[in-house]
Design an enzyme around this catalytic site. Structure first.
Site, short mmCIF file in Angstrom:
data_model
loop_
_atom_site.label_atom_id
_atom_site.label_comp_id
_atom_site.label_asym_id
_atom_site.label_seq_id
_atom_site.Cartn_x
_atom_site.Cartn_y
_atom_site.Cartn_z
N PHE A 138 0.70 -1.58 -0.31
CA PHE A 138 0.42 -0.55 0.15
C PHE A 138 0.97 1.52 0.09
O PHE A 138 1.70 1.36 1.09
CB PHE A 138 -0.87 -0.24 1.50
CG PHE A 138 -2.37 1.42 1.33
CD1 PHE A 138 -2.88 1.18 0.22
CD2 PHE A 138 -1.35 2.20 1.93
CE1 PHE A 138 -3.57 2.12 0.79
CE2 PHE A 138 -2.55 3.48 1.69
CZ PHE A 138 -4.20 3.05 1.28
N ASP A 223 9.23 2.88 1.02
CA ASP A 223 8.42 3.01 2.19
C ASP A 223 8.00 3.07 3.41
O ASP A 223 7.59 2.12 3.83
CB ASP A 223 6.64 3.02 1.63
CG ASP A 223 5.89 3.39 2.10
OD1 ASP A 223 5.51 4.11 2.79
OD2 ASP A 223 4.28 3.62 0.91
N LYS A 252 2.83 10.53 8.23
CA LYS A 252 2.06 10.03 9.51
C LYS A 252 2.97 10.94 10.54
O LYS A 252 2.95 11.40 10.77
CB LYS A 252 2.23 8.46 9.40
CG LYS A 252 0.97 7.82 8.83
CD LYS A 252 0.53 6.46 8.87
CE LYS A 252 -0.16 5.62 7.89
NZ LYS A 252 -1.77 5.89 7.95
C1 LIG Z 1 2.86 2.25 3.25
C2 LIG Z 1 2.31 3.30 3.73
N1 LIG Z 1 2.20 4.07 2.45
C3 LIG Z 1 1.41 5.07 2.27
C4 LIG Z 1 0.34 5.84 3.06
C5 LIG Z 1 -0.40 6.77 2.59
O1 LIG Z 1 -0.42 8.22 3.25
P1 LIG Z 1 -1.26 8.77 3.09
O2 LIG Z 1 -2.70 8.87 3.67
O3 LIG Z 1 -0.63 10.13 4.54
O4 LIG Z 1 -1.52 9.43 2.18
C6 LIG Z 1 0.05 4.67 3.73
C7 LIG Z 1 -1.12 5.10 4.65
O5 LIG Z 1 -1.29 4.27 5.03
C8 LIG Z 1 1.15 3.97 4.10
O6 LIG Z 1 0.52 2.88 5.37
#
Ligand SMILES: Cc1ncc(COP(=O)(O)O)c(C=O)c1O
Length: 391
Positions: A138, A223, A252
């Site tokens: 994700f 990520d 986050k």
């Molecule tokens: C691993 C990862 N990457 C990217 C995101 C996307 O972040 P945002 O919701 O701040 O756009 C998330 C959100 O849960 C995530 O867990």
């Protein structure tokens, strides 16, 4: 306002894109949440992973208050003292954690934007177009990041997305070996797949992936939007594997509750030319002040070490529980996934009714991401509640 009034008003205007629980959270402090009816919850979600230092930490709140009185946002086109200090302090953490000799930092406003910047940078620096991501991964919901996110439910209604994206099984180096070619600009992976069900990758996998990317000229993007900022028991989860990626993304908890995404990369790679990437609010002084306070609290309260200790204890407690309903407990630090034999939604609802706010990860995984400042006594209460609900 009571719940019914809040619900009616918000439901009338909201986009419909986000599923919501029938509760209105109106206040939070430390590890506690309160709803409009005065019910209290132990926050085992760190409010979707962004509250690693807890809610309204006094150091973060004071930094926001002080900065709000002098300069909230400045022009993107000017330099700023708070941003300069924040970049210096964050770079120090990243360089140590990732074994980099130096880095460049692009601040944005969310995790998905941090990944967008990483993708643009990878294409720009390599002159290549292909992208490799993993199944169950994700990476966000804007069009570029969404192309890397695996779950079809999120992607399909918006196709066509960014072309030349391949999804391969996670923690499988043979699949990566087949997928990375001469046209691959970058590979993006999480160290522990969060939304995908709390699946940690192995050290062998990440080491081989690093070698493969170097050999074939593709950039390695990690990520750490969910795993970073102490969540897994290290400042960055990359540290578990002595992994030195080319690009890392954060979001986050790095903003202490204010919107902040970070794309950081090794200095040697080069950087954007003026005009090629930017953001009106990215790196505004208010969020940089909050993030400086987060860095300070992380270090002063030794939160990564605390996450490692508490995470290990909580995992072994959960693993020791005889329950017909638990298939497996997976974790790294205070990022914990309890795979159930049945669906997680009714379990989450019952936990909430008994004062524990937890998260799902997919259909059958109960995900616990408590603020790293949580006390052991609170976690004992959480375990007791899980026992109640599962038996
Ligand atoms: C691993 C990862 N990457 C990217 C995101 C996307 O972040 P945002 O919701 O701040 O756009 C998330 C959100 O849960 C995530 O867990």
């Amino acid at each position: 306002m009571n719940y019914q009034d809040i619900f009616e008003l918000e439901s009338k205007y909201n986009s419909g894109g986000v599923g919501r629980r029938p509760v209105a959270i109106v206040r939070a402090k430390g590890t506690r949440l309160w709803d409009s009816e005065g019910n209290e919850y132990i926050d085992c979600a760190a409010a979707q992973g962004w509250a690693n230092v807890g809610h309204s930490h006094p150091v973060v709140t004071a930094a926001i208050q002080a900065q709000a009185e002098s300069l909230v946002a400045s022009q993107e086109s000017s330099y700023n003292d708070v941003r300069a200090r924040w970049m210096q302090e964050l770079a120090q953490v990243l360089n140590t954690s990732l074994n980099w000799s130096g880095c460049h930092i692009h601040p944005s406003n969310s995790g998905t934007e941090a990944n967008e910047a990483a993708l643009k940078l990878a294409r720009l620096l390599t002159g290549r177009t292909g992208l490799v991501a993993t199944r169950r991964g994700f990476h966000g919901r804007t069009m570029g990041a969404l192309s890397l996110t695996w779950n079809k439910k999120y992607r399909q209604p918006f196709e066509p997305l960014v072309p030349e994206v391949t999804h391969v099984p996670f923690n499988n180096i043979e699949a990566m070996t087949e997928a990375i070619g001469d046209e691959t600009a970058a590979v993006i992976v999480e160290i522990v797949q969060g939304e995908g069900g709390v699946h940690p990758g192995s050290t062998d996998y990440f080491r081989s992936l690093r070698e493969l990317c170097t050999e074939r000229g593709a950039l390695l993007i990690i990520d750490e939007i969910q795993t970073g900022v102490g969540r897994t028991g290290r400042w960055l989860a990359c540290e578990y594997h002595q992994l030195s990626p080319d690009i890392v993304t954060l979001g986050k908890s790095i903003g202490g509750g204010l919107p902040l995404g970070v794309t950081a990369w090794r200095t040697e790679l080069g950087r954007f030319k003026p005009g090629l990437h930017g953001s009106t609010f990215g790196g505004n002084p208010l969020v940089c002040a909050a993030s400086r306070a987060v860095l300070q609290v992380m270090s002063a309260e030794r939160l990564p070490a605390r996450a490692a200790e508490l995470g290990e204890w909580l995992t072994s407690e959960l693993q020791a529980r005889p329950s017909d309903q638990i298939r497996e407990v997976r974790s790294l630090g205070l990022m914990i996934g309890v795979e159930l034999r049945g669906k997680v939604t009714p379990i989450l609802e019952q936990l909430m009714n008994q004062g524990v706010w937890a998260l799902p990860a997919g259909l059958n995984v109960l995900r616990l991401l408590p603020p790293l400042v949580i006390e052991k006594g609170d976690l004992e209460q959480v375990i007791k509640t899980i026992d109640n609900v599962l038996t």
